[in-house]
Write a protein that holds these residues in place. Structure first.
Motif, short mmCIF file in Angstrom:
data_model
loop_
_atom_site.label_atom_id
_atom_site.label_comp_id
_atom_site.label_asym_id
_atom_site.label_seq_id
_atom_site.Cartn_x
_atom_site.Cartn_y
_atom_site.Cartn_z
N VAL A 38 0.84 -1.19 0.00
CA VAL A 38 0.00 0.00 0.00
C VAL A 38 0.88 1.24 0.00
CG1 VAL A 38 -1.92 -1.15 1.15
CG2 VAL A 38 -0.18 -0.01 2.51
N TYR A 39 0.29 2.34 -0.43
CA TYR A 39 1.00 3.62 -0.45
C TYR A 39 1.32 4.05 0.97
CZ TYR A 39 1.64 8.67 -0.87
OH TYR A 39 2.13 9.94 -0.79
N GLU A 40 2.57 4.42 1.21
CA GLU A 40 3.00 4.92 2.50
C GLU A 40 3.70 6.25 2.27
OE1 GLU A 40 5.39 2.11 4.64
OE2 GLU A 40 4.11 0.44 4.07
N GLY A 41 2.97 7.31 2.49
CA GLY A 41 3.54 8.63 2.29
C GLY A 41 2.51 9.69 2.58
N VAL A 42 2.90 10.96 2.45
CA VAL A 42 1.99 12.06 2.68
C VAL A 42 2.08 13.00 1.47
CG1 VAL A 42 1.36 13.96 4.22
CG2 VAL A 42 2.37 11.89 5.17
N ASN A 43 1.16 12.83 0.52
CA ASN A 43 1.10 13.67 -0.68
C ASN A 43 2.43 13.79 -1.41
OD1 ASN A 43 -1.62 14.19 -0.26
ND2 ASN A 43 -1.16 15.85 1.16
N GLY A 44 3.17 12.74 -1.47
CA GLY A 44 4.44 12.73 -2.18
C GLY A 44 4.77 11.31 -2.60
N PRO A 45 6.01 11.05 -2.93
CA PRO A 45 6.37 9.69 -3.33
C PRO A 45 6.21 8.70 -2.17
CG PRO A 45 8.32 11.07 -3.19
CD PRO A 45 7.15 11.96 -2.98
N CYS A 46 6.00 7.45 -2.53
CA CYS A 46 5.82 6.40 -1.53
C CYS A 46 7.11 6.21 -0.74
CB CYS A 46 5.44 5.09 -2.23
SG CYS A 46 5.19 3.71 -1.11
N GLU A 47 6.99 6.07 0.56
CA GLU A 47 8.15 5.90 1.44
C GLU A 47 8.29 4.46 1.93
OE1 GLU A 47 10.42 8.22 2.05
OE2 GLU A 47 9.34 9.62 0.78
N ALA A 57 7.62 5.48 -5.67
CA ALA A 57 6.66 5.56 -6.78
C ALA A 57 5.57 6.59 -6.45
CB ALA A 57 6.03 4.20 -7.04
N HIS A 58 4.93 7.10 -7.48
CA HIS A 58 3.85 8.06 -7.32
C HIS A 58 2.67 7.40 -6.61
CE1 HIS A 58 0.53 10.76 -8.49
NE2 HIS A 58 1.48 11.68 -8.51
N ARG A 59 1.89 8.18 -5.92
CA ARG A 59 0.75 7.66 -5.19
C ARG A 59 -0.22 6.89 -6.08
NH1 ARG A 59 -2.82 10.72 -0.71
NH2 ARG A 59 -4.38 9.11 -0.49
N ASP A 60 -0.47 7.40 -7.29
CA ASP A 60 -1.41 6.76 -8.20
C ASP A 60 -0.95 5.37 -8.64
OD1 ASP A 60 -3.01 8.98 -8.01
OD2 ASP A 60 -2.38 9.83 -9.92
N ASP A 61 0.32 5.10 -8.58
CA ASP A 61 0.83 3.77 -8.95
C ASP A 61 0.40 2.69 -7.97
OD1 ASP A 61 2.07 4.93 -11.10
OD2 ASP A 61 4.04 5.03 -10.15
N HIS A 62 -0.13 3.10 -6.82
CA HIS A 62 -0.53 2.14 -5.80
C HIS A 62 -2.04 1.91 -5.77
CE1 HIS A 62 3.42 3.49 -4.59
NE2 HIS A 62 3.54 2.37 -3.93
N GLU A 63 -2.76 2.50 -6.71
CA GLU A 63 -4.21 2.34 -6.75
C GLU A 63 -4.62 1.13 -7.58
OE1 GLU A 63 -6.21 4.19 -4.88
OE2 GLU A 63 -4.44 5.23 -4.16
N LEU A 64 -3.68 0.40 -8.15
CA LEU A 64 -3.99 -0.73 -9.00
C LEU A 64 -4.34 -1.94 -8.18
CD1 LEU A 64 -1.05 -0.22 -11.45
CD2 LEU A 64 -3.41 0.48 -11.78
N VAL A 65 -5.20 -2.78 -8.74
CA VAL A 65 -5.62 -4.01 -8.05
C VAL A 65 -5.34 -5.19 -8.94
CG1 VAL A 65 -7.54 -5.23 -7.02
CG2 VAL A 65 -7.41 -2.77 -6.84
#
Length: 65
Positions: A38-47, A57-65
């Protein structure tokens, strides 16, 4: 030792055979569309740290299923 060699040869034969035909209606999906964390970050790249590497990676890259 011969048992090990025979097991390796059997495994090589198994891997050399073609995969079975797809079932009717079965579809292949690209592996890249399956998110592995899952995305781990605050309005920026995944941490998220994965095996010693930060995802970034960008936040939107983690919305895939």
């Amino acid at each position: 030792m011969t048992d090990l060699l025979s097991r390796i040869e059997r495994a090589a034969k198994t891997l050399a055979t073609a995969p079975p035909a797809p079932l009717p209606g079965q579809e292949a999906i690209p592996v890249a569309t399956i998110a592995h964390h899952v995305y781990e970050g605050v309005n920026g790249p995944c941490e998220a740290e994965l095996f010693g590497t930060v995802c970034r990676a960008h936040r939107d890259d983690h919305e895939l299923v």
